[in-house]
Design an enzyme around this catalytic site. Structure first.
Site, PDB file in Angstrom:
ATOM      1  N   GLY A 178      -1.484  -0.871  -2.291  1.00 36.00           N
ATOM      2  CA  GLY A 178      -2.217  -1.397  -3.119  1.00 36.00           C
ATOM      3  C   GLY A 178      -1.212  -2.464  -3.936  1.00 36.00           C
ATOM      4  N   SER A 179      -0.606  -2.571  -5.025  1.00 36.98           N
ATOM      5  CA  SER A 179      -0.201  -4.500  -4.984  1.00 36.98           C
ATOM      6  C   SER A 179       1.289  -4.197  -4.514  1.00 36.98           C
ATOM      7  CB  SER A 179      -0.163  -5.016  -6.642  1.00 36.98           C
ATOM      8  OG  SER A 179       0.430  -3.454  -7.330  1.00 36.98           O
ATOM      9  N   GLY A 182       3.829  -0.385  -5.891  1.00 40.65           N
ATOM     10  CA  GLY A 182       3.866   0.295  -4.580  1.00 40.65           C
ATOM     11  C   GLY A 182       5.582   0.067  -4.006  1.00 40.65           C
ATOM     12  N   GLU A 205       0.725   0.306   2.481  1.00 44.94           N
ATOM     13  CA  GLU A 205      -0.027  -1.212   2.686  1.00 44.94           C
ATOM     14  C   GLU A 205       0.141  -2.468   1.220  1.00 44.94           C
ATOM     15  OE1 GLU A 205       0.168  -2.650   5.517  1.00 44.94           O
ATOM     16  OE2 GLU A 205       0.350  -0.161   6.192  1.00 44.94           O
ATOM     17  N   CYS A 211      -7.386  -7.650   0.896  1.00 43.34           N
ATOM     18  CA  CYS A 211      -5.764  -8.539   0.547  1.00 43.34           C
ATOM     19  C   CYS A 211      -5.392  -9.270   1.720  1.00 43.34           C
ATOM     20  CB  CYS A 211      -5.097  -6.759   0.729  1.00 43.34           C
ATOM     21  SG  CYS A 211      -5.509  -5.896   2.705  1.00 43.34           S
TER      22      CYS A 211
HETATM   23  P1  NAD Z   1      -2.613  -0.874  -7.792  1.00 44.82           P
HETATM   24  O1  NAD Z   1      -1.222  -0.921  -7.432  1.00 44.82           O
HETATM   25  O2  NAD Z   1      -2.832  -1.678  -9.587  1.00 44.82           O
HETATM   26  O3  NAD Z   1      -2.681   0.239  -7.775  1.00 44.82           O
HETATM   27  C1  NAD Z   1      -3.470   0.942  -6.706  1.00 44.82           C
HETATM   28  C2  NAD Z   1      -3.659   2.894  -6.336  1.00 44.82           C
HETATM   29  O4  NAD Z   1      -2.052   2.682  -7.278  1.00 44.82           O
HETATM   30  C3  NAD Z   1      -4.955   3.166  -7.704  1.00 44.82           C
HETATM   31  O5  NAD Z   1      -5.192   3.742  -7.411  1.00 44.82           O
HETATM   32  C4  NAD Z   1      -3.020   2.864  -9.193  1.00 44.82           C
HETATM   33  O6  NAD Z   1      -4.613   3.558  -9.985  1.00 44.82           O
HETATM   34  C5  NAD Z   1      -2.319   3.528  -8.375  1.00 44.82           C
HETATM   35  N1  NAD Z   1      -0.937   3.685  -9.045  1.00 44.82           N
HETATM   36  C6  NAD Z   1      -0.955   3.000 -10.709  1.00 44.82           C
HETATM   37  N2  NAD Z   1       0.263   2.927 -10.398  1.00 44.82           N
HETATM   38  C7  NAD Z   1       0.998   3.867 -10.613  1.00 44.82           C
HETATM   39  C8  NAD Z   1       1.849   5.043 -10.126  1.00 44.82           C
HETATM   40  N3  NAD Z   1       2.999   4.212 -11.341  1.00 44.82           N
HETATM   41  N4  NAD Z   1       1.906   5.651  -9.676  1.00 44.82           N
HETATM   42  C9  NAD Z   1       1.440   5.851  -8.685  1.00 44.82           C
HETATM   43  N5  NAD Z   1       0.407   5.291  -8.980  1.00 44.82           N
HETATM   44  C10 NAD Z   1      -0.112   4.364  -9.291  1.00 44.82           C
HETATM   45  O7  NAD Z   1      -4.288  -1.902  -7.424  1.00 44.82           O
HETATM   46  P2  NAD Z   1      -5.178  -2.517  -7.330  1.00 44.82           P
HETATM   47  O8  NAD Z   1      -5.184  -3.580  -7.765  1.00 44.82           O
HETATM   48  O9  NAD Z   1      -5.979  -1.239  -6.953  1.00 44.82           O
HETATM   49  O10 NAD Z   1      -5.588  -3.225  -5.501  1.00 44.82           O
HETATM   50  C11 NAD Z   1      -5.352  -4.856  -5.012  1.00 44.82           C
HETATM   51  C12 NAD Z   1      -3.912  -4.479  -5.011  1.00 44.82           C
HETATM   52  O11 NAD Z   1      -3.885  -3.880  -3.660  1.00 44.82           O
HETATM   53  C13 NAD Z   1      -3.537  -5.944  -4.737  1.00 44.82           C
HETATM   54  O12 NAD Z   1      -2.456  -6.287  -4.584  1.00 44.82           O
HETATM   55  C14 NAD Z   1      -4.051  -6.176  -2.728  1.00 44.82           C
HETATM   56  O13 NAD Z   1      -3.172  -7.189  -1.998  1.00 44.82           O
HETATM   57  C15 NAD Z   1      -3.297  -4.579  -2.352  1.00 44.82           C
HETATM   58  N6  NAD Z   1      -4.147  -4.500  -1.130  1.00 44.82           N
HETATM   59  C16 NAD Z   1      -3.214  -4.518  -0.105  1.00 44.82           C
HETATM   60  C17 NAD Z   1      -4.076  -3.681   0.862  1.00 44.82           C
HETATM   61  C18 NAD Z   1      -3.584  -3.428   2.648  1.00 44.82           C
HETATM   62  O14 NAD Z   1      -4.080  -2.675   3.279  1.00 44.82           O
HETATM   63  N7  NAD Z   1      -1.961  -4.321   2.830  1.00 44.82           N
HETATM   64  C19 NAD Z   1      -5.621  -3.542   1.099  1.00 44.82           C
HETATM   65  C20 NAD Z   1      -6.261  -3.283  -0.269  1.00 44.82           C
HETATM   66  C21 NAD Z   1      -5.892  -4.256  -1.267  1.00 44.82           C
END
Ligand code: NAD
Length: 468
Positions: A212-213, A217, A234, A268
């Site tokens: 995720g972000s 992260g 990641e 990503c």
């Molecule tokens: P996000 O970080 O908003 O959410 C990711 C996940 O985390 C979701 O399931 C969300 O519900 C959960 N989450 C949110 N807050 C949390 C907390 N406090 N505790 C635990 N879980 C929590 O990301 P997104 O909007 O779903 O995805 C987009 C982001 O992901 C972009 O920054 C993108 O670059 C990144 N991404 C990275 C990769 C990689 O492999 N490097 C791949 C895909 C996406």
């Protein structure tokens, strides 16, 4: 998407009035109950003697995934607005990743070491399942990323708690149902919800894999470290592609327009910065023309290259970023593509030049169809620009000069370096990783993930003691 304490409502980004699904968010108490069950069921699933059973069950799950591919691809179009051709390609890759990891229960489980001091002593290591794997996933690859976490976690003998993104709840429920049909009951639990549910998964997990972000992260990494559990994250990217003067303008432009704007720049590893060495008028003109030719529209239509962005916030973020760039000297190079009428979250693509490498557009992930175009006087300067952000996921160079290729491999500071290829892409047997803020902990994919999802034990045996 909206979520209250109890309800997740997932909507179609091309038609936000249309509710794709509405379910209760999983409470922390329920997460705890599922964790107990997964740990219990995992004991027999993870036994050494169950390796063949695990392989058989995962093969059956991968066959089920393949059979349901078209159904899941259509759901992906509806729920996250991924164009149908890309959705089908994601499913095909997910099947190949599932097949690869379905074989891993039969992989070597340890090492035998030479005896040093006592000739008849034997030392060896074995790997035991970590226990319960907590998996938290984003919405943009709603099948592939869950598969590349769920399959290795299960293959190496763990129970799984999976917290999908709220934006991809319906896909997650469908995917988990078809996999669970081939697994012991309670081994894999899908836990729809938002941050509260994610935190509860983190509290219960013995090992945590997050995608995720960067911002979320950081929170996850901090909490996992506080609990002394292994964590793999990641995160975001701001991938750069360096275009050398010897690159063929037309083919480089075609590849980069797709790499920057495919899936509306919501990968990503999307190319977010294009750095030309010298100024290639022919390349810029070709890039503008290729960008302009991308067809934005209904993601269910096979002729469409780009669908909507995921939600209103994402659309606002893109438009704010472009407005800010223009106010600070940036220039939109392309005549923007027409977008469909209606209430969907469609936005044109923006190629922006005139921003310096320190500008926020060249420093922060907007996660939409915006790409900064910069130039450098020579290759070393281009590398400095490419390396000058807090991100380090993927980087690429387009050239036929083998000297430049060697320098790129040595000097580009990114987890994945791609030569004459788009910044996006992954293979099941090749580690997927980033540096700096783009990743934390061991890489995903490849046979090395066995180390992450297992605990190492070393054993030393001596011959029975002789009777006194
Ligand atoms: P996000 O970080 O908003 O959410 C990711 C996940 O985390 C979701 O399931 C969300 O519900 C959960 N989450 C949110 N807050 C949390 C907390 N406090 N505790 C635990 N879980 C929590 O990301 P997104 O909007 O779903 O995805 C987009 C982001 O992901 C972009 O920054 C993108 O670059 C990144 N991404 C990275 C990769 C990689 O492999 N490097 C791949 C895909 C996406």
């Amino acid at each position: 998407m909206s979520s209250s304490r109890f309800t997740i409502t997932s909507r179609s980004p091309q038609d936000p009035k249309s509710v794709v699904c509405e379910v209760d968010a999983t409470s922390p108490e329920t997460v705890s109950k599922f964790a107990t069950t997964a740990a219990h069921v995992g004991l027999s699933w993870g036994a050494d003697s169950a390796a063949q059973l695990r392989a058989d069950a995962l093969v059956a799950s991968s066959i089920a995934l393949e059979s349901a591919s078209e159904y899941l691809a259509n759901l992906m179009v509806e729920e996250v607005g991924k164009p149908i051709n890309e959705a089908r390609a994601e499913l095909a890759r997910a099947v190949s990743f599932a097949r690869y990891f379905a074989q891993q229960p039969l992989a070597d489980a340890g090492t035998v070491y030479r005896a040093l001091s006592v000739a008849s002593a034997t030392s060896f290591s074995v790997r035991r399942p970590a226990g319960v794997a907590g998996l938290i996933t984003p919405w943009n690859f709603p099948v592939l990323i869950p598969i590349w976490k769920i399959f290795p976690a299960l293959a190496y003998g763990n129970g799984v708690l999976w917290k999908p993104s709220e934006e991809a709840t319906c896909i997650a429920l469908a995917l988990s149902k078809l996999l669970s049909d081939h697994l012991p009951e309670g081994l894999l639990s899908v836990l729809p919800g938002g941050a509260d549910t994610g935190r509860a998964v983190l509290e219960q997990a013995d090992v945590l894999s997050f995608t995720g972000s960067v911002e979320v992260g950081h929170l996850i990494i901090g909490s996992a470290k506080g609990r002394h559990i292994p964590v793999q994250a990641e995160l975001g990217g701001l991938s750069a592609t360096i275009v050398m003067p010897d690159a063929d303008p037309a083919s480089a432009a075609r590849m980069l327009a797709g790499g920057a704007f495919g899936y509306a720049g919501q990968r990503c590893t999307s190319t977010r910065r294009i750095i030309t060495v010298g100024h290639s008028k022919a390349f810029i003109e070709a890039l503008v023309a290729e960008t302009r030719a991308l067809n934005i529209g209904d993601p269910a239509d096979e002729s469409v290259a780009i669908g909507p962005v995921i939600n209103r916030m994402a659309k606002d973020r893109v438009h704010d970023a472009v407005r800010r760039a223009k106010a600070e000297g940036g220039r939109v190079l392309n005549q923007t593509n027409p977008i469909p009428d209606g209430e969907g979250w469609f936005t044109p693509c923006f190629l922006v030049d005139g921003v310096d490498p320190g500008h926020f557009l060249a420093q922060e992930e907007v996660f939409g169809p915006v790409c900064a175009v910069m130039s450098a006087k020579d290759f070393p300067e281009a590398v400095d620009i490419a390396n000058s952000t807090r991100y380090g996921l993927a980087a690429a160079v387009i050239t036929s000069d083998q000297g430049v290729v060697a320098q790129a491999i040595e000097k580009l500071d990114a987890g994945m370096i791609r030569i004459n290829a788009p910044t996006s892409g992954a293979d099941p047997h090749v580690p997927f990783t980033g540096v700096r803020c783009s990743a934390y902990g061991p890489p995903e994919l490849g046979s090395g993930v066995q180390d992450f999802y297992t605990k190492l034990r070393t054993i030393t045996t001596h011959p029975p003691l002789a009777c006194a």
